[in-house]
Design a protein around this motif. Structure first.
Motif, short mmCIF file in Angstrom:
data_model
loop_
_atom_site.label_atom_id
_atom_site.label_comp_id
_atom_site.label_asym_id
_atom_site.label_seq_id
_atom_site.Cartn_x
_atom_site.Cartn_y
_atom_site.Cartn_z
N TYR A 77 0.96 -1.24 -0.14
CA TYR A 77 -0.13 0.09 0.03
C TYR A 77 0.75 1.26 -0.01
O TYR A 77 0.72 2.10 -0.62
CB TYR A 77 -1.04 0.00 1.29
CG TYR A 77 -0.83 0.94 2.01
CD1 TYR A 77 -1.08 2.53 1.76
CD2 TYR A 77 -0.46 0.86 3.50
CE1 TYR A 77 -0.92 3.34 2.68
CE2 TYR A 77 -0.29 1.74 4.57
CZ TYR A 77 -0.51 3.21 3.94
OH TYR A 77 -0.42 4.05 5.04
N ASP A 113 -5.46 1.99 -0.47
CA ASP A 113 -6.47 2.19 1.00
C ASP A 113 -6.90 0.77 1.26
O ASP A 113 -6.89 0.30 2.36
CB ASP A 113 -7.76 3.02 0.50
CG ASP A 113 -7.44 4.42 0.55
OD1 ASP A 113 -6.22 4.74 0.85
OD2 ASP A 113 -8.31 5.25 -0.01
N ALA A 114 -7.29 0.03 0.25
CA ALA A 114 -7.93 -1.15 0.44
C ALA A 114 -6.84 -2.45 0.92
O ALA A 114 -7.10 -3.27 1.61
CB ALA A 114 -8.62 -1.77 -0.81
N GLN A 116 -4.28 -1.51 2.85
CA GLN A 116 -4.23 -1.08 4.24
C GLN A 116 -5.26 -1.98 5.03
O GLN A 116 -4.94 -2.62 6.05
CB GLN A 116 -3.96 0.29 4.59
CG GLN A 116 -3.85 0.54 6.05
CD GLN A 116 -3.52 2.05 6.42
OE1 GLN A 116 -3.34 1.95 7.66
NE2 GLN A 116 -3.93 3.00 5.82
N THR A 117 -6.18 -1.73 4.66
CA THR A 117 -7.71 -2.32 5.32
C THR A 117 -7.45 -3.87 5.27
O THR A 117 -7.39 -4.41 6.42
CB THR A 117 -8.94 -1.94 4.74
OG1 THR A 117 -8.84 -0.85 4.26
CG2 THR A 117 -10.01 -2.35 5.39
N PHE A 120 -4.74 -4.91 8.12
CA PHE A 120 -5.40 -5.21 9.38
C PHE A 120 -6.32 -6.12 9.75
O PHE A 120 -6.43 -6.95 10.65
CB PHE A 120 -5.64 -3.57 9.72
CG PHE A 120 -4.91 -2.91 10.39
CD1 PHE A 120 -4.05 -2.65 11.33
CD2 PHE A 120 -4.54 -1.62 9.33
CE1 PHE A 120 -3.10 -1.94 11.66
CE2 PHE A 120 -3.58 -0.85 9.65
CZ PHE A 120 -2.87 -0.77 10.76
N TYR B 77 -11.38 9.35 7.18
CA TYR B 77 -10.23 9.22 5.95
C TYR B 77 -11.00 9.05 4.54
O TYR B 77 -10.58 9.68 3.59
CB TYR B 77 -9.50 7.86 6.41
CG TYR B 77 -9.74 6.70 5.29
CD1 TYR B 77 -9.23 6.74 4.28
CD2 TYR B 77 -10.47 5.60 5.94
CE1 TYR B 77 -9.32 5.91 3.20
CE2 TYR B 77 -10.35 4.56 4.89
CZ TYR B 77 -9.86 4.45 3.68
OH TYR B 77 -10.14 3.48 2.67
N GLN B 116 -6.73 6.00 8.65
CA GLN B 116 -7.21 4.65 8.63
C GLN B 116 -6.59 3.82 9.65
O GLN B 116 -6.98 3.25 10.35
CB GLN B 116 -7.05 4.07 7.14
CG GLN B 116 -7.54 2.64 7.11
CD GLN B 116 -7.57 1.82 5.92
OE1 GLN B 116 -7.90 0.73 5.74
NE2 GLN B 116 -7.12 2.61 4.78
N PHE B 120 -7.76 1.39 13.09
CA PHE B 120 -7.76 0.22 13.48
C PHE B 120 -6.92 0.04 14.66
O PHE B 120 -7.12 -0.76 15.55
CB PHE B 120 -6.92 -0.67 12.31
CG PHE B 120 -7.85 -0.83 11.15
CD1 PHE B 120 -8.88 -1.89 11.47
CD2 PHE B 120 -7.65 -0.23 9.92
CE1 PHE B 120 -9.63 -2.09 10.27
CE2 PHE B 120 -8.61 -0.44 9.30
CZ PHE B 120 -9.54 -1.56 9.14
N GLY B 148 -12.04 -3.70 0.30
CA GLY B 148 -12.40 -4.07 -1.15
C GLY B 148 -13.70 -4.69 -1.05
O GLY B 148 -13.91 -5.10 -2.50
N VAL B 152 -14.45 0.63 0.04
CA VAL B 152 -13.74 0.79 -1.06
C VAL B 152 -14.32 -0.04 -2.58
O VAL B 152 -14.33 0.96 -3.59
CB VAL B 152 -12.29 0.56 -0.79
CG1 VAL B 152 -11.56 0.44 -2.11
CG2 VAL B 152 -11.55 1.15 0.13
#
Lengths: 291, 291
Positions: A77, A113-114, A116-117, A120, B77, B116, B120, B148, B152
């Motif tokens: 990311y 962004d996705a 990073q998500t 986690f 964010y 973001q 978390f 995703g 997103v």
């Protein structure tokens, strides 16, 4: 003959496979395609460090692989966002067009962004750590290492330096590097100790020296390296008049400093005895690498 | 006289204070300043839903406030990144210049990234949920709702729709909305049930209807609203020829659909009896709001 290159390459395959499996669970979209693309290739040094650190604490890859995949998702990311025109504006990464070149800026922003998500989310999986307490310890520390107190802070300092009146000095460059690349390397090396609830100090000392040596090696490659091997454009820092370890210490001074740091990193592993030989080899290879 | 506006405003103050405390723990930087700026203001409806949902399950704000702050950090964010020139290109948000206007694009990218990360990190705090299992359940579900497969993805579908040959139909708009705004609203409403290990189905049904009603109300405000009250530019969707619930259903049809959805949302709360009256009020206010 060192076992490190083989171990790194085996870990890289394993970590990338775990990462791609996780990405494949997402619904089909352009962003999912770009995530899979951005996660492909690279050395996967951070993921290797997670697995090695887990092994040193008696934790097998089946209880650590999701954490190794998580740190590589964070790294991917950060590269996708750093490469954007508004940031470093790079069009080549790992020998391929960067995400915003192959797709567009909006897709690159969403892809980072996705990723990073996803990172986690991976930390909460059963194969991220043997216990819930371990998973949460990894979560807290990764948020610290990768956010506004770590990697993003380093990136912000880097941007601020570009518009500063005078180039950074050695202390400022060291602080910037500690955030930009050091924090994730340190998190990776300490991950196994965190999973096991053990002392992170020896691995943190190892990683701090390793991270700095890694950055100096990067600065040297930027001057002396082969762009085809590196898979990215070189001499950008020099062209931009940016201060680097090489511009501040000279080529010979930088090489000497990197050797000192490698010795320091290797010494820090004393509590682990010969069990940590592969991490000692890793430190040696970091400064000998050609890409 | 409804208790909802007062409860929302009290929750908003509390959630924003927790968020600002967390941001203030970061080392000083331009990014930290921009994070504090982006977290300021707004209705904090998502944070309110987290606290209400926790209360319905016997969990006080002292054990849920960090999760309420986390969802507002995710929301903030997403706004910072959505407002970028490469995305929706908005210069006004909550009545103030957007982050990339007040700073620059690079700072806005990093600010969204670090918000973001902060979100978390908040989920692992002691005041995020009463138990480790609750924290991890929130983490897994937030990664799903915001990445995703959720927010997103909705954003990616929205971008893809802009270059599509024909405008979206009602099913496609509904799917897009479910990701773009619905997923976070649903996560917020279900948070208390997840903290308690309870069934999320009634709150999920409530939130799905509420989220859709919220989006229809947004589309109506875009046509009929007062830009000064909204704190952002209006009629952008209409000018861009984008399909919205209003363009597909007409103003009267959209209003009727929103009223149906509110009734549906209120009915879904039956298992909670009068304990959930404030959430019923919230649904009513969502379609009556002026901003």
């Amino acid at each position: 003959m060192s076992a490190f290159p083989t171990a790194l390459s085996a870990a890289a395959d394993r970590v990338e496979a775990r990462l791609q499996v996780e990405i494949a669970t997402l619904p089909p979209s352009m962003v999912r395609d770009a995530m899979a693309y951005a996660a492909r290739g690279g050395k996967k040094l951070r993921g290797f460090l997670v697995l090695e650190s887990a092994r040193l604490h008696g934790i097998g890859p089946e209880h650590a692989i999701a954490s190794a995949a998580a740190i590589e998702a964070i790294h991917a990311y950060s590269l996708v966002h750093d490469d954007l025109p508004a940031m470093d504006d790079d069009d080549l990464r790992r020998g391929q067009p960067t995400v915003h070149v192959k797709w567009d800026d909006a897709t690159a922003i969403l892809t980072g962004d996705a990723l990073q998500t996803l990172a986690f989310g991976l930390l909460a999986r059963d194969d991220a750590a043997p216990t819930d307490a371990g998973r949460l310890a990894l979560l807290v520390s990764l948020a610290h290492a990768s956010g506004g107190a770590g990697m993003v802070l380093g990136q912000a300092l880097d941007i601020a330096a570009e518009s500063a009146a005078s180039p950074l000095d050695l202390d400022a460059i060291t602080e910037l590097q500690r955030g930009k690349t050091g924090a994730l390397i340190e998190w990776s090396a300490c991950a196994g100790a965190r999973m096991a609830g053990a002392d992170t100090a020896p691995l943190a000392a190892y990683a701090q020296a390793l991270g700095l040596a890694f950055q100096i090696a990067d600065d040297l490659l930027d001057i002396e390296g082969d762009a085809a091997l590196a898979g990215k454009r070189l001499q950008k820092d020099m062209a931009a008049g940016k201060a680097t370890f090489v511009s501040l210490l000279g080529v010979d001074g930088a090489k000497a400093r990197a050797r000192q740091l490698v010795a320091h990193a290797q010494d820090a592993l004393a509590p682990y005895g010969s069990q940590a030989d592969i991490l000692r080899d890793a430190a040696q290879f970091v400064i000998a690498r050609k890409a």
